[in-house]
Motif scaffolding. Sequence first.
Motif, PDB file in Angstrom:
ATOM      1  N   LEU A 189      -9.621  -9.275  43.123  1.00 61.58           N
ATOM      2  CA  LEU A 189      -8.449  -8.610  42.549  1.00 61.58           C
ATOM      3  C   LEU A 189      -7.174  -9.379  42.886  1.00 61.58           C
ATOM      4  O   LEU A 189      -6.307  -9.570  42.031  1.00 61.58           O
ATOM      5  N   GLN A 190      -7.065  -9.846  44.130  1.00 66.32           N
ATOM      6  CA  GLN A 190      -5.887 -10.601  44.532  1.00 66.32           C
ATOM      7  C   GLN A 190      -5.795 -11.905  43.752  1.00 66.32           C
ATOM      8  O   GLN A 190      -4.717 -12.296  43.302  1.00 66.32           O
ATOM      9  N   ALA A 191      -6.905 -12.579  43.568  1.00 66.76           N
ATOM     10  CA  ALA A 191      -6.915 -13.827  42.794  1.00 66.76           C
ATOM     11  C   ALA A 191      -6.485 -13.565  41.347  1.00 66.76           C
ATOM     12  O   ALA A 191      -5.687 -14.322  40.774  1.00 66.76           O
ATOM     13  N   TYR A 192      -6.988 -12.478  40.754  1.00 68.75           N
ATOM     14  CA  TYR A 192      -6.626 -12.104  39.385  1.00 68.75           C
ATOM     15  C   TYR A 192      -5.138 -11.776  39.301  1.00 68.75           C
ATOM     16  O   TYR A 192      -4.434 -12.225  38.394  1.00 68.75           O
ATOM     17  N   GLU A 193      -4.644 -10.998  40.271  1.00 74.96           N
ATOM     18  CA  GLU A 193      -3.234 -10.624  40.279  1.00 74.96           C
ATOM     19  C   GLU A 193      -2.340 -11.851  40.388  1.00 74.96           C
ATOM     20  O   GLU A 193      -1.308 -11.940  39.714  1.00 74.96           O
ATOM     21  N   LEU A 194      -2.742 -12.809  41.205  1.00 77.24           N
ATOM     22  CA  LEU A 194      -1.959 -14.034  41.350  1.00 77.24           C
ATOM     23  C   LEU A 194      -1.892 -14.808  40.033  1.00 77.24           C
ATOM     24  O   LEU A 194      -0.832 -15.292  39.643  1.00 77.24           O
ATOM     25  N   VAL A 195      -3.013 -14.889  39.335  1.00 75.95           N
ATOM     26  CA  VAL A 195      -3.036 -15.577  38.038  1.00 75.95           C
ATOM     27  C   VAL A 195      -2.083 -14.884  37.065  1.00 75.95           C
ATOM     28  O   VAL A 195      -1.287 -15.537  36.383  1.00 75.95           O
ATOM     29  N   VAL A 196      -2.142 -13.553  37.000  1.00 81.05           N
ATOM     30  CA  VAL A 196      -1.282 -12.811  36.077  1.00 81.05           C
ATOM     31  C   VAL A 196       0.186 -12.963  36.470  1.00 81.05           C
ATOM     32  O   VAL A 196       1.049 -13.184  35.609  1.00 81.05           O
ATOM     33  N   ILE A 197       0.486 -12.881  37.762  1.00 77.35           N
ATOM     34  CA  ILE A 197       1.871 -13.034  38.219  1.00 77.35           C
ATOM     35  C   ILE A 197       2.401 -14.416  37.850  1.00 77.35           C
ATOM     36  O   ILE A 197       3.532 -14.552  37.369  1.00 77.35           O
ATOM     37  N   ARG A 198       1.599 -15.437  38.037  1.00 75.95           N
ATOM     38  CA  ARG A 198       2.046 -16.798  37.690  1.00 75.95           C
ATOM     39  C   ARG A 198       2.269 -16.944  36.185  1.00 75.95           C
ATOM     40  O   ARG A 198       3.209 -17.605  35.744  1.00 75.95           O
ATOM     41  N   GLU A 199       1.395 -16.323  35.371  1.00 74.57           N
ATOM     42  CA  GLU A 199       1.582 -16.357  33.913  1.00 74.57           C
ATOM     43  C   GLU A 199       2.886 -15.675  33.522  1.00 74.57           C
ATOM     44  O   GLU A 199       3.652 -16.203  32.711  1.00 74.57           O
ATOM     45  N   LYS A 200       3.149 -14.503  34.088  1.00 72.27           N
ATOM     46  CA  LYS A 200       4.373 -13.761  33.772  1.00 72.27           C
ATOM     47  C   LYS A 200       5.605 -14.522  34.249  1.00 72.27           C
ATOM     48  O   LYS A 200       6.621 -14.543  33.567  1.00 72.27           O
ATOM     49  N   LEU A 201       5.504 -15.152  35.403  1.00 69.35           N
ATOM     50  CA  LEU A 201       6.612 -15.938  35.932  1.00 69.35           C
ATOM     51  C   LEU A 201       6.938 -17.103  34.988  1.00 69.35           C
ATOM     52  O   LEU A 201       8.103 -17.360  34.676  1.00 69.35           O
ATOM     53  N   THR A 202       5.905 -17.755  34.486  1.00 70.78           N
ATOM     54  CA  THR A 202       6.101 -18.846  33.532  1.00 70.78           C
ATOM     55  C   THR A 202       6.732 -18.323  32.243  1.00 70.78           C
ATOM     56  O   THR A 202       7.667 -18.930  31.710  1.00 70.78           O
ATOM     57  N   GLU A 203       6.236 -17.190  31.740  1.00 68.26           N
ATOM     58  CA  GLU A 203       6.804 -16.600  30.521  1.00 68.26           C
ATOM     59  C   GLU A 203       8.279 -16.268  30.716  1.00 68.26           C
ATOM     60  O   GLU A 203       9.115 -16.551  29.847  1.00 68.26           O
ATOM     61  N   ILE A 204       8.620 -15.662  31.843  1.00 63.74           N
ATOM     62  CA  ILE A 204      10.006 -15.269  32.098  1.00 63.74           C
ATOM     63  C   ILE A 204      10.894 -16.499  32.245  1.00 63.74           C
ATOM     64  O   ILE A 204      11.996 -16.542  31.698  1.00 63.74           O
ATOM     65  N   ARG A 205      10.416 -17.507  32.956  1.00 65.94           N
ATOM     66  CA  ARG A 205      11.207 -18.732  33.096  1.00 65.94           C
ATOM     67  C   ARG A 205      11.464 -19.389  31.743  1.00 65.94           C
ATOM     68  O   ARG A 205      12.571 -19.861  31.470  1.00 65.94           O
TER      69      ARG A 205
END
Length: 142
Positions: free
Chosen positions: A83-99
């Motif tokens: 779950l933590q690995a999945y959450e990290l992937v999603v957070i990084r994707e969202k961070l890239t989208e926002i940037r």
Amino acid sequence: MPPASRRLSAASLRHADTIRFVLFEARPAGLTFPQLLRASELTPSQARAGLAHLRDTITERGWPPLIWTKKDGYRFCSDPAELQAYELVVIREKLTEIRRFISAVVAPHAALQPKGRWIRHLHTQFTSVESTLDVIAEYIDT
């Protein structure tokens, strides 16, 4: 809380129940989207509506989190490390989208209207979200 339109849709509720049943039957393995379509006999749009409804109601129903990985597809997961690995992937994707949104839309808009109240507010809010996601991503990495 899910949007009222999705919560009240009897069709999306039926599709979510179908998907939940199919995924619980497949446990611990997951199903790719094409496999999910075949097993559930839903159309792609019905499956997407069902997945959205399922994600909106998982917590209130006490079911395990639903994740998606390229390797395993959709599946229910209770393993904290996964779950933590999945959450990290999603957070990084969202961070890239926002940037990208900030650099491609918000910043140029701010340059066009440097005194605009709306754009200053929007820039402040998105910069805050970016900072928060960045802190979370760094925390998870440690």
